[in-house]
Design a protein around this motif. Structure first.
Motif, PDB file in Angstrom:
ATOM      1  N   VAL A  66       0.770  -1.332   0.009  1.00  0.00           N
ATOM      2  CA  VAL A  66      -0.040   0.105   0.100  1.00  0.00           C
ATOM      3  C   VAL A  66       1.196   1.526  -0.064  1.00  0.00           C
ATOM      4  CG1 VAL A  66      -2.299   1.394   1.782  1.00  0.00           C
ATOM      5  CG2 VAL A  66      -2.114  -0.967   0.946  1.00  0.00           C
ATOM      6  N   PRO A  67       1.783   1.344   1.199  1.00  0.00           N
ATOM      7  CA  PRO A  67       2.863   2.567   0.920  1.00  0.00           C
ATOM      8  C   PRO A  67       4.002   2.605  -0.413  1.00  0.00           C
ATOM      9  CG  PRO A  67       3.846   1.360   2.306  1.00  0.00           C
ATOM     10  CD  PRO A  67       1.958   0.577   1.832  1.00  0.00           C
ATOM     11  N   ILE A  68       4.238   1.738  -0.639  1.00  0.00           N
ATOM     12  CA  ILE A  68       4.892   0.926  -2.118  1.00  0.00           C
ATOM     13  C   ILE A  68       4.115   2.060  -2.852  1.00  0.00           C
ATOM     14  CG2 ILE A  68       6.162   0.363  -3.356  1.00  0.00           C
ATOM     15  CD1 ILE A  68       7.040  -1.853  -1.370  1.00  0.00           C
ATOM     16  N   THR A  69       3.000   1.991  -3.749  1.00  0.00           N
ATOM     17  CA  THR A  69       1.766   1.981  -4.465  1.00  0.00           C
ATOM     18  C   THR A  69       2.354   4.314  -4.521  1.00  0.00           C
ATOM     19  OG1 THR A  69      -0.069   2.498  -3.241  1.00  0.00           O
ATOM     20  CG2 THR A  69       0.577  -0.174  -3.782  1.00  0.00           C
ATOM     21  N   VAL A  70       1.996   4.728  -3.433  1.00  0.00           N
ATOM     22  CA  VAL A  70       2.297   5.765  -3.054  1.00  0.00           C
ATOM     23  C   VAL A  70       3.736   6.120  -3.813  1.00  0.00           C
ATOM     24  CG1 VAL A  70       2.028   7.868  -1.585  1.00  0.00           C
ATOM     25  CG2 VAL A  70       0.257   5.591  -1.461  1.00  0.00           C
ATOM     26  N   VAL A  71       4.462   5.749  -3.611  1.00  0.00           N
ATOM     27  CA  VAL A  71       5.803   5.925  -3.559  1.00  0.00           C
ATOM     28  C   VAL A  71       6.112   6.413  -4.884  1.00  0.00           C
ATOM     29  CG1 VAL A  71       8.256   5.578  -2.811  1.00  0.00           C
ATOM     30  CG2 VAL A  71       7.043   5.374  -0.817  1.00  0.00           C
ATOM     31  N   ALA A  72       6.596   4.931  -5.430  1.00  0.00           N
ATOM     32  CA  ALA A  72       6.276   5.266  -7.016  1.00  0.00           C
ATOM     33  C   ALA A  72       5.271   5.578  -7.791  1.00  0.00           C
ATOM     34  CB  ALA A  72       6.025   3.238  -6.995  1.00  0.00           C
ATOM     35  N   THR A  73       4.174   6.067  -7.069  1.00  0.00           N
ATOM     36  CA  THR A  73       3.368   6.691  -7.855  1.00  0.00           C
ATOM     37  C   THR A  73       3.494   8.295  -8.246  1.00  0.00           C
ATOM     38  OG1 THR A  73       1.334   5.323  -8.306  1.00  0.00           O
ATOM     39  CG2 THR A  73       1.385   7.193  -9.024  1.00  0.00           C
ATOM     40  N   LEU A  74       4.509   8.676  -6.975  1.00  0.00           N
ATOM     41  CA  LEU A  74       4.708   9.987  -6.831  1.00  0.00           C
ATOM     42  C   LEU A  74       6.131  10.069  -7.750  1.00  0.00           C
ATOM     43  CD1 LEU A  74       3.222  10.705  -3.523  1.00  0.00           C
ATOM     44  CD2 LEU A  74       2.236  12.052  -5.348  1.00  0.00           C
ATOM     45  N   ARG A  75       7.207   8.624  -8.254  1.00  0.00           N
ATOM     46  CA  ARG A  75       7.842   9.092  -8.030  1.00  0.00           C
ATOM     47  C   ARG A  75       8.991   9.948  -7.721  1.00  0.00           C
ATOM     48  NH1 ARG A  75       6.986   6.787 -13.490  1.00  0.00           N
ATOM     49  NH2 ARG A  75       8.739   7.655 -14.319  1.00  0.00           N
ATOM     50  N   PRO A  76       9.592  10.434  -7.038  1.00  0.00           N
ATOM     51  CA  PRO A  76      10.501  10.810  -6.229  1.00  0.00           C
ATOM     52  C   PRO A  76      11.814  10.920  -6.337  1.00  0.00           C
ATOM     53  CG  PRO A  76      10.112   9.617  -4.122  1.00  0.00           C
ATOM     54  CD  PRO A  76       8.769   9.620  -5.274  1.00  0.00           C
ATOM     55  N   VAL A  77      12.760  12.158  -6.844  1.00  0.00           N
ATOM     56  CA  VAL A  77      14.020  11.691  -6.660  1.00  0.00           C
ATOM     57  C   VAL A  77      14.887  12.883  -6.325  1.00  0.00           C
ATOM     58  CG1 VAL A  77      16.220  11.695  -8.334  1.00  0.00           C
ATOM     59  CG2 VAL A  77      13.801  10.964  -8.937  1.00  0.00           C
ATOM     60  N   ARG A  78      15.932  12.317  -5.135  1.00  0.00           N
ATOM     61  CA  ARG A  78      16.518  13.299  -4.309  1.00  0.00           C
ATOM     62  C   ARG A  78      18.077  12.554  -4.748  1.00  0.00           C
ATOM     63  NH1 ARG A  78      12.465  14.092   1.123  1.00  0.00           N
ATOM     64  NH2 ARG A  78      10.796  14.957  -0.678  1.00  0.00           N
ATOM     65  N   PRO A  79      19.249  13.404  -5.637  1.00  0.00           N
ATOM     66  CA  PRO A  79      20.296  12.866  -5.679  1.00  0.00           C
ATOM     67  C   PRO A  79      21.507  13.095  -4.494  1.00  0.00           C
ATOM     68  CG  PRO A  79      19.355  14.257  -7.343  1.00  0.00           C
ATOM     69  CD  PRO A  79      18.094  14.080  -6.213  1.00  0.00           C
ATOM     70  N   LEU A  80      22.120  12.020  -4.787  1.00  0.00           N
ATOM     71  CA  LEU A  80      23.364  11.470  -4.235  1.00  0.00           C
ATOM     72  C   LEU A  80      25.100  12.689  -4.696  1.00  0.00           C
ATOM     73  CD1 LEU A  80      23.064   8.179  -3.042  1.00  0.00           C
ATOM     74  CD2 LEU A  80      22.398   9.148  -1.219  1.00  0.00           C
ATOM     75  N   PRO A  81      25.398  13.126  -3.131  1.00  0.00           N
ATOM     76  CA  PRO A  81      26.127  13.702  -4.353  1.00  0.00           C
ATOM     77  C   PRO A  81      27.081  12.653  -4.925  1.00  0.00           C
ATOM     78  CG  PRO A  81      26.827  13.305  -2.093  1.00  0.00           C
ATOM     79  CD  PRO A  81      25.443  12.941  -2.210  1.00  0.00           C
ATOM     80  N   PHE A  82      26.784  11.563  -5.381  1.00  0.00           N
ATOM     81  CA  PHE A  82      27.360  10.958  -6.150  1.00  0.00           C
ATOM     82  C   PHE A  82      26.819   9.396  -6.932  1.00  0.00           C
ATOM     83  CE2 PHE A  82      26.717   8.539  -1.857  1.00  0.00           C
ATOM     84  CZ  PHE A  82      25.975   7.526  -2.471  1.00  0.00           C
ATOM     85  N   THR A  83      27.292   8.460  -7.983  1.00  0.00           N
ATOM     86  CA  THR A  83      26.477   8.227  -8.354  1.00  0.00           C
ATOM     87  C   THR A  83      27.618   6.659  -8.236  1.00  0.00           C
ATOM     88  OG1 THR A  83      27.704   7.663 -10.631  1.00  0.00           O
ATOM     89  CG2 THR A  83      26.330   9.412 -10.111  1.00  0.00           C
ATOM     90  N   LEU A  84      26.408   5.528  -8.508  1.00  0.00           N
ATOM     91  CA  LEU A  84      26.193   4.018  -8.944  1.00  0.00           C
ATOM     92  C   LEU A  84      26.495   3.566  -9.753  1.00  0.00           C
ATOM     93  CD1 LEU A  84      24.136   3.400  -6.366  1.00  0.00           C
ATOM     94  CD2 LEU A  84      26.409   3.239  -6.044  1.00  0.00           C
ATOM     95  N   ASP A  85      26.915   4.076 -11.231  1.00  0.00           N
ATOM     96  CA  ASP A  85      27.292   4.127 -12.364  1.00  0.00           C
ATOM     97  C   ASP A  85      28.635   3.015 -12.564  1.00  0.00           C
ATOM     98  OD1 ASP A  85      25.706   5.943 -13.166  1.00  0.00           O
ATOM     99  OD2 ASP A  85      27.302   7.242 -13.602  1.00  0.00           O
TER     100      ASP A  85
END
Length: 630
Positions: A177-196
């Motif tokens: 139930v909460p994951i459907t909310v999170v996945a629909t709102l699709r937030p992005v808060r970048p980290l100071p690095f990438t995992l490329d």
């Protein structure tokens, strides 16, 4: 005629029991309960850091102490596993690596190079489970477009419709139930690095077959719907999801007493606009403190998160173990435990009542605070303990009667018992793209069904219709080799350890074919040292069935089964001798290996109290048999 060696063993068992009793006495909380540590894997700790980073509340000391813990759990090959001694896991290792990057670990450090080499060899970020990729998406390290759609509108589905909330197991629905909310709102808060550096460029694998293909088409339709400028009913679905989440928050601030729904519910409420100082969100974040374990190590202080806590389970098993040793129920240690268990009875309706709306409450949950989700396993074991001390205590008898009535009402149509819900058997939810990690339904299992059957029989209800149907279910569930699958403990040793005492208590003859085959299976799998063990890989590899290093808990499970059939065998004597010889000077036992199960094949647990309570029960029942005090 009793031999000198047998007399010596009996004396040693008596001393072992006394030492174990004092060990338990020293570990009991003043309120009457016991609670051992519950260990899982480092995803709990990595996700705790990521959650706090996402919310903007992560402190430097939390990063330092958690990172130190995560490093301490890395193996020589650079990986992290789901259980001690198990194979490296790509999702666990990826989350641990991300947490250490957050802590500032250099990517060229040897431990990071080794971890990265493993992740890439296993398929990179693209090979991780959906849950891991959700955490990556929160920080822009995975595209939300490349995750399965999880529409919050599903919370609006009526319970007769497939894929409704109550088609999922309770632990899954509380997370979904909460994951459907999170996945629909699709937030992005970048980290100071990438995992490329962990990417391979490959496409994630998807499930094959007609039903998964149909769900993939449905997923595309949902993505098209999400892309519309207006989504009819979306705001209503968000409101209903928030109401659903808030209605199930427990007194300790959490959800279901377990980590996954707890953290996802915090994220969902936060993203729906609930500020961090909102009472519900603040209580949830503060409540996590009670699940954190802080320890001092030679390398410095560490902190790690228990995925769950088990005081009711630990306490009822400890009470039974002490009663098995012949301890009087008016001993202060037992008296306090019984009083505490009585106070933990759940007298309100929970999610279970959606399948059994006319059933009155009367169960117990696993944790300190989980009124919405009592479970049949805890309730059966609590009633087993209470039944033995109810003679002169009407309040105990009343609780026993309520527990029995609730358990009888929770029996599934096929005669077995699931852990939290009745008839939670619709397998369609297992086919959706989102369901790639762990069990998502709660069908009857042999171990839970056996515990309920044993309780009913011990309470004088061996001929009750529910008991007979449960016995029939167990006989149908026996494996061709004579064992039973262990859903909540590792694995076939746990299954046989639960089922044989239940069948004997219910009146199944000791010389019947099912009992004989199970005894033969156990004796054939006894280790040369006299103990029993079973590696958790038996859940995915049949060659490990009944095979593994001897452990106190698994040795005790095997002994409890054999003692129910015939306590006077060489297999029993050798197993008892192993427990006596393996006991520590302080009355406890060591057990580094994991012997409990969250999700077979995916998620495993180590209950600290298992290594104590089950050996005490086995020793107590053996001593009663050989001394004639049965």
């Amino acid at each position: 005629m009793t031999t000198a060696s047998e007399t010596a063993l009996d004396d040693a068992v008596g001393e072992s029991i006394e030492s174990a009793q004092e060990h338990l006495r020293a570990r009991q909380a003043p309120a009457g309960w016991w609670k051992g540590q519950l260990r899982t894997n480092v995803t709990m700790d990595a996700e705790d850091l990521l959650l706090r980073r996402f919310l903007g509340i992560l402190r430097a000391d939390e990063v330092e102490q958690t990172a130190r813990w995560i490093r301490s759990q890395q193996r020589a090959d650079g990986t992290w596993a789901t259980f001690t001694g198990g194979p490296g896991d790509v999702s666990v290792t990826t989350e641990a690596y991300a947490a250490l990057r957050l802590a500032g670990d250099d990517t060229d450090a040897p431990h990071m190079v080794a971890a990265r080499r493993f992740v890439l060899a296993e398929g990179g970020l693209e090979a991780t489970r959906v849950f891991t990729r959700i955490w990556l998406a929160l920080f822009g390290e995975w595209s939300w477009d490349d995750l399965p759609s999880m529409a919050p509108e599903f919370v609006l589905l009526p319970k007769w419709m497939p894929l409704n909330v109550y088609d999922w197991a309770c632990w899954a629905r509380q997370s979904v139930v909460p994951i459907t909310v999170v996945a629909t709102l699709r937030p992005v808060r970048p980290l100071p690095f990438t995992l490329d550096e962990l990417r391979t460029g490959a496409r994630p694998k998807s499930k094959s077959g007609l039903i998964p293909a149909a769900f993939n088409l449905l997923d595309r339709a949902f993505k098209m719907y999400d892309a519309l400028p207006v989504n009819p009913g979306r705001e209503h679905a968000f409101r209903r999801a928030a109401e659903w989440i808030l209605a199930r928050q427990e007194a300790d601030g959490g959800w279901g007493g377990i980590q996954p729904p707890w953290v996802y519910s915090i994220l969902a409420l936060h993203l729906l606009g609930y500020p961090l100082d909102h009472p519900a969100v603040k209580a949830a974040i503060d409540g996590l403190e009670g699940f954190l374990v802080r320890e001092n190590t030679p390398d410095g202080p560490v902190r790690w998160l228990e995925a769950c806590q088990s005081p009711v389970w630990d306490t009822c098993l400890a009470a039974t173990a002490l009663l098995d040793t012949g301890m009087r129920d008016d001993d202060p240690m037992l008296d306090k435990a019984i009083d505490w268990l009585l106070a933990e009875e759940i007298t309100v309706h929970g999610d279970w009542s959606h399948a059994r709306p006319g059933l009155e409450p009367g169960g117990w949950a696993f944790e300190f605070a989980n009124d919405g989700y009592p479970d049949t396993d805890d309730t059966a074991e609590v009633v087993l303990a209470l039944h033995r001390v109810q003679e002169d205590r009407p309040e105990v008898k009343a609780a026993v009667d309520r527990g029995i009535a609730w358990l009888v009402g929770m029996q599934s149509k096929d005669g077995g018992w699931g852990a939290f819900d009745a008839d939670n058997t619709r397998r369609l939810v297992e086919k959706i793209p989102f369901s790639d990690f762990g069990a998502v339904i709660d069908p009857p299992s042999a171990d839970v069904t056996a515990h309920v059957v044993e309780m009913l029989a011990q309470c004088g209800l061996a001929e009750h219709e529910s008991t007979r149907r449960g016995v029939e279910w167990l006989l149908r569930a026996q494996e061709p080799d004579g064992s039973w699958f262990g859903r909540w403990g590792a694995n076939y040793v746990y299954g046989v350890g639960a089922v044989l005492p239940a069948l004997i208590a219910a009146g199944v003859p000791v010389d019947s074919a099912p009992v004989t085959r199970a005894v033969e299976w156990l004796t054939a799998h006894q280790n040369d040292d006299g103990g029993w063990g079973e590696d958790l890989r038996s859940y995915v590899d049949d060659s490990w069935r009944g095979r593994g290093e001897s452990t106190p808990s698994q040795t005790a499970w095997a002994l409890l089964a054999l003692l129910a059939v015939d306590p006077f065998t060489s297999a029993v004597e050798r197993g008892i001798a192993w427990l006596v010889d393996d006991q520590r000077a302080d009355g406890g036992w060591d057990e580094d290996l994991y012997t409990a199960t969250g999700f077979p094949g995916d998620f495993y647990l180590s209950y600290e109290m298992y290594r104590i309570v089950f050996p005490v029960s086995a020793l107590g029942r053996y001593f009663a048999a050989v001394t004639g005090d049965v």
